[in-house]
Design a protein around this motif. Structure first.
Motif, short mmCIF file in Angstrom:
data_model
loop_
_atom_site.label_atom_id
_atom_site.label_comp_id
_atom_site.label_asym_id
_atom_site.label_seq_id
_atom_site.Cartn_x
_atom_site.Cartn_y
_atom_site.Cartn_z
N UNK B 8 0.80 -1.23 0.00
CA UNK B 8 0.00 0.00 0.00
C UNK B 8 0.83 1.27 0.00
N UNK B 53 -0.02 -5.33 6.12
CA UNK B 53 -0.91 -4.25 6.59
C UNK B 53 -1.46 -3.52 5.37
N UNK B 55 -4.84 -1.57 3.53
CA UNK B 55 -6.11 -0.95 3.91
C UNK B 55 -7.25 -1.94 3.67
N UNK B 79 6.36 -7.39 5.58
CA UNK B 79 5.67 -6.60 6.60
C UNK B 79 6.62 -5.97 7.60
N UNK B 80 6.07 -4.99 8.30
CA UNK B 80 6.87 -4.33 9.33
C UNK B 80 6.71 -5.04 10.66
N UNK B 81 5.73 -5.94 10.73
CA UNK B 81 5.51 -6.67 11.99
C UNK B 81 6.46 -7.86 12.01
#
Lengths: 456, 223
Positions: B8, B53, B55, B79-81
């Motif tokens: 995104x 992540x 939207x 991902x950032x997680x």
């Protein structure tokens, strides 16, 4: 360490010991007095019997006591522990018990001054005894030859002593047995009584920061502890919520910081591998990413400042000027989205932390401008102590309004970037709280109304 | 390789698409799950890079849906997680690999190569056909010991054909491998690319490796 069980056991144990000791002593003393009284009464009875049985032989002018009565009263030759003696006023012995033989009883103390009395007496053979004496005149004394005779009745105290010794041993033994039994009972009762407390303590000790979902079992707790258990559970609940929020915050903060970092890293790598990609547009994009990163870090720092409670020096704030400046900063967006901002301010000056106050005002304006639908009206009313912002919010529902002040919360579908970090309103809340106020949000006919109060 | 990138963040997406294109991959991009879903239904991708992540529905939800529809393309989660439980959940739902932001493009490319190789059931990233030696991971080609320098697109074409020796590829199939949705090649672009590749691979006197099947397409054969 102090132990309630040990303390209670010790205190109740000492109390029980004292009760048993004084109880035993009381019983023993009462018994002793009763036995002594009984002893005295028996001396008196013997004396009375002897007096009644006394007689004056008129023929021989001799005082005598019926021998059967003597034997019956216990003064036979077989009873060496009992003695009597009858004296005239001059001290001449006119009759004595066979147990005295040729001897005499010593004169009891007080004998000469009192007509009647009791006294301790050292009996023949150095035996401790007790004596009773009284004055009498035999009934048959017609010619008054034996007026005012005095009779001394004495008995050995040995039997009384032995009885008392047996009583003391019996009371003492029962006391010791009672003490041992009551200590055992006490141990059991204290243990059983304290066991819910011990269980609660064990449960509390098992509480692990990593497993805060566990709750204490309050069902079985006694009334005295139920309140403590419930309060602890309530505390655990709050702790769990706080930890979850903190975890969410750090994970979100990491996520939000990682995204612009990932962008920057990829863009730099692209430029390093293919220098022809390093166009001015590419560099501008990189600067934009850095700008987002800066904004995010500033917001996080602001949040840390508001929540960490480091107070800035209060300065006089011109409410109208600050709000006008915040609106002016968003002017291009306001124009491009054809928004109309109505600002109504009751002029006033007050002292406040300028950084936090600007954060409140700026984020409120930013939020309203960013999320109002195109062509709508944003109404801002402010006075010294309150700012109220009302804007159209057709997409929000009640649930969203509840989460509005949560850090990093964004309505689904809102793109993540430095401007829409989801931190704005949580900064507003934390700052307002730090400034001694608070904020609330409500949905009124599709319009979002956010009200922020602070102490001015 | 024909790839799909679902991310995104516009800047990250744009940069990755440019870098992957530079390496000769044909990349389609999607900013959210809905857009990606349409592309997945329309095209056959060799690998998908999926941000978590997104939207609306999260990347994991989309992955679960796609796996439910028997989409078997390898998926790399981006991902950032970085939490273990997120990764485990990703793998449980059918992810093939995981990359935590920020990451190096080089690593993403190496992982893409690894997951596609595994998906094809090959252990080695190199292929030797006669005197031709191709290293798909290093993206290098040698023939008779001499290095051959190919452009990204030429290498991608060789990759498409040489990974399946003996299989005839139609022009449309090659096009789908070489170009993404937005790139509309000229009608003879594939022929021109094959011509250029042949010239580099089969210098004078060397036995030709890419053969034309009239009316059908092209085939790679070392014999």
């Amino acid at each position: 360490m102090r132990s309630i069980r040990r303390q209670m056991s010790l205190a109740v144990g000492i109390a029980a010991g004292l009760v048993i000791l004084f109880g035993g002593l009381g019983v023993f003393l009462t018994l002793r007095i009763a036995l002594r009284n009984q002893f005295d009464a028996s001396l008196r009875t013997k004396a009375e019997a002897l007096v009644i049985a006394s007689d004056v032989d008129e023929e021989e002018d001799e005082f005598e006591i019926d021998f059967d009565v003597q034997s019956f009263a216990g003064f036979g030759s077989t009873s060496p522990g009992d003695y009597f003696e009858v004296r005239t006023r001059d001290g001449e012995v006119v009759e004595s018990s066979p147990s005295l033989g040729n001897g005499e009883l010593p004169t009891p103390p007080g004998f000469d001054s009192e007509a009647e009395g009791y006294a301790m007496l050292l009996l023949p053979d150095n035996v401790e005894g007790r004596a009773h004496w009284r004055t009498f005149t035999p009934a048959e004394d017609r010619d008054h030859g034996f007026r005012d005779l005095r009779i001394i009745v004495a008995s050995d105290l040995g039997r009384l002593r032995r009885t008392l010794r047996v009583a003391a041993i019996t009371i003492g033994s029962f006391g010791v047995v009672g003490l041992v039994v009551s200590l055992a009972l006490l141990r059991y009762v204290v243990g059983a009584g304290l066991s819910p407390l011990q269980r609660l303590a064990d449960d509390v000790q098992r509480i692990d920061v990593r497993k805060l979902a566990r709750r204490l079992d309050v069902e079985d707790l006694p009334t005295e502890l139920a309140g403590v258990g419930e309060k602890l559970n309530e505390l655990l609940g709050r702790l769990e919520a706080t930890f979850a929020r903190e975890r969410r915050f750090s994970s979100n903060a990491a996520h939000e910081l990682r995204t612009p970092l990932a962008e920057l890293k990829a863009m730099a790598e692209l430029g390093a591998a293919w220098p022809e990609e390093m166009t001015p547009e590419h560099l501008a994009e990189m600067l934009e990413a850095i700008g987002d990163l800066e904004t995010l870090i500033e917001k996080l720092a602001l949040l840390a400042r508001a929540e960490g409670g480091s107070q800035g020096v209060p300065e006089p704030i011109d409410l109208e000027a600050v709000l006008a400046e915040c609106i002016d900063r968003r002017n291009s967006e306001i124009e491009s989205r054809r928004l109309r901002v109505e600002l109504r301010v009751e002029p006033g000056r007050f002292l406040c932390d300028p950084v936090l106050f600007r954060a409140v005002a700026g984020n409120l304006v930013d939020n309203a401008v960013a999320y109002s639908p195109e062509g709508s009206v944003v109404r801002i009313e402010a006075s010294a102590g309150c700012i109220r912002v009302v804007n159209e919010a057709p997409d929000l529902n009640e649930e969203d309004v509840e989460r509005l002040f949560e850090r990093f919360w964004r309505k689904e579908g809102v793109r993540a970037d430095g401007r829409h970090s989801g931190l704005g309103l949580s900064i507003v809340r934390s700052s307002a709280e730090f400034l001694g106020g608070g904020c609330r949000a409500a949905l009124e006919d599709g319009r979002l109304c956010i009200e922020v109060l602070w102490s001015s | 390789m024909r790839l799909l990138l679902v991310e995104d963040s516009k800047r990250l997406r744009g940069t990755l698409v440019r870098a992957l294109a530079r390496l000769g991959h044909a990349v389609d991009e999607a900013a959210d799950g809905e857009e990606a879903d349409l592309l997945v239904r329309a095209n056959r991708y060799e690998a998908i890079v999926l941000d978590l992540m997104l939207p609306g529905r999260s990347g994991l939800e989309w992955l679960e849906r796609w796996r439910g529809r028997r989409l078997d393309a390898p998926v790399i989660i981006l991902t950032a997680l970085g939490a273990v439980e997120d990764r485990v959940r990703g793998f449980a739902l059918g992810a093939d690999d995981y990359l935590t932001k920020p990451f190096a493009i080089e690593e993403l490319v190496a992982r893409l190569e690894a997951v596609t190789r595994r998906a094809r059931g090959q252990a080695d990233s190199r292929r030797i056909a006669g005197d031709l030696e191709i290293d798909f991971a290093a993206r290098s080609v040698r023939r008779g010991g001499a290095d051959i320098v190919l452009t990204a697109r030429e290498f991608s074409l060789l990759e498409c054909l040489a990974r399946h020796p003996g299989r005839v590829f139609s022009r449309e199939q090659i096009e789908a491998h070489l170009y993404n949705e937005s790139g509309s090649p000229l009608s003879n672009a594939v022929d021109a690319a094959v011509y250029a590749l042949r010239k580099k691979l089969d210098p004078d006197g060397k036995r030709p490796l890419i053969h034309t099947r009239r009316g059908l397409g092209y085939v790679f054969e070392a014999k």
